[in-house]
Design an enzyme around this catalytic site. Sequence first.
Site, PDB file in Angstrom:
ATOM      1  N   THR A  50      55.811 117.397  50.115  1.00  0.00           N
ATOM      2  CA  THR A  50      55.347 118.664  50.670  1.00  0.00           C
ATOM      3  C   THR A  50      55.597 119.819  49.704  1.00  0.00           C
ATOM      4  O   THR A  50      54.913 120.843  49.760  1.00  0.00           O
ATOM      5  CB  THR A  50      56.027 118.932  52.024  1.00  0.00           C
ATOM      6  N   TYR A 138      63.567 106.699  48.714  1.00  0.00           N
ATOM      7  CA  TYR A 138      62.497 107.387  49.440  1.00  0.00           C
ATOM      8  C   TYR A 138      61.345 106.399  49.579  1.00  0.00           C
ATOM      9  O   TYR A 138      60.656 106.112  48.605  1.00  0.00           O
ATOM     10  CB  TYR A 138      62.090 108.635  48.658  1.00  0.00           C
ATOM     11  N   LYS A 166      65.327 107.815  52.973  1.00  0.00           N
ATOM     12  CA  LYS A 166      64.327 108.465  53.819  1.00  0.00           C
ATOM     13  C   LYS A 166      63.151 107.508  53.933  1.00  0.00           C
ATOM     14  O   LYS A 166      62.576 107.084  52.930  1.00  0.00           O
ATOM     15  CB  LYS A 166      63.855 109.781  53.204  1.00  0.00           C
TER      16      LYS A 166
END
Length: 295
Positions: A50, A138, A166
């Site tokens: 993001t 991730y 994550k």
Amino acid sequence: MTALDGSFNGVLCPIVTPLDDGEVDEEALASLTEFILDGGVDGLFPCGTTGEFASLSPEERARVIGTVAEAAGDAPVIAGAAGTSVPETLSRIEEAEAAGADAAAIVGPYFHTANGPDGTRRFFEAVAEESALPLYLYNIPMYVGDGIDAETVGTLAEHESVRGMKDTSGDLSYFLSVDRHTPEEFVLMQGFDTLLVPALRMGSNGGVHALGNVIPEVFAELLDSADEERGSELQREAIAPLFELCVEHGFAPATKAALVHRDVIPSDEVRPPLVELDDEAKEAIADAVDRALSI
């Protein structure tokens, strides 16, 4: 700094990178950091998906991480350090350390993905052996082109540098499998905003959520009420509609449009190949933000 270990329970925010006429707007970035933390989110994740990390130069990445780390005070900062090779990834981790990050998040090699689980494991182990910071895996297979299987995560969790993960696969069954394959002290964070409540109820440490930029107060309340009907209501009525718009229009453009609507940042500018949203999409996002704040 809040401990990023097995005792951690909270939400981190993959913060957007505000731009002004093509340049990183450090003043807006610092102000946004404060807005997010004041809203009750527990930490920051600069230079993530993001945050448009792939569109930033090395010097810009360092400035983004440094600005966020300074504004964050004692709040934890996990910096994105994605790279396609071991040397590149290690270089980005060193940049993050120098800029003040507490830990780094790394993905598997994208474009030329591994031809088997052992290749993925060897890549992460090579990075972990020389990393200057604690590491968080991730898992984001839709962008990397490959996932990290649960057994591999379990093996990597044995390395002292690998502290958690994550997961942005959107697959709750996979998430629970990772939980079974890793020790209790492994920090497991949900990356799909619409799966935060079920993940928390199944024992997740928390999440890393793009909409924490926009409605941090909603995530703070949800974290306190995850086991109650109020948590389900916030997930279903406040977060899910906004998340669906982000999926439709792209997380960085949609999140920035929402932040402009809340007068948190001055511009929704993004870098190519991303484009700003049209007026119809912005109106839909504004309506969803207003509704989320009224739930």
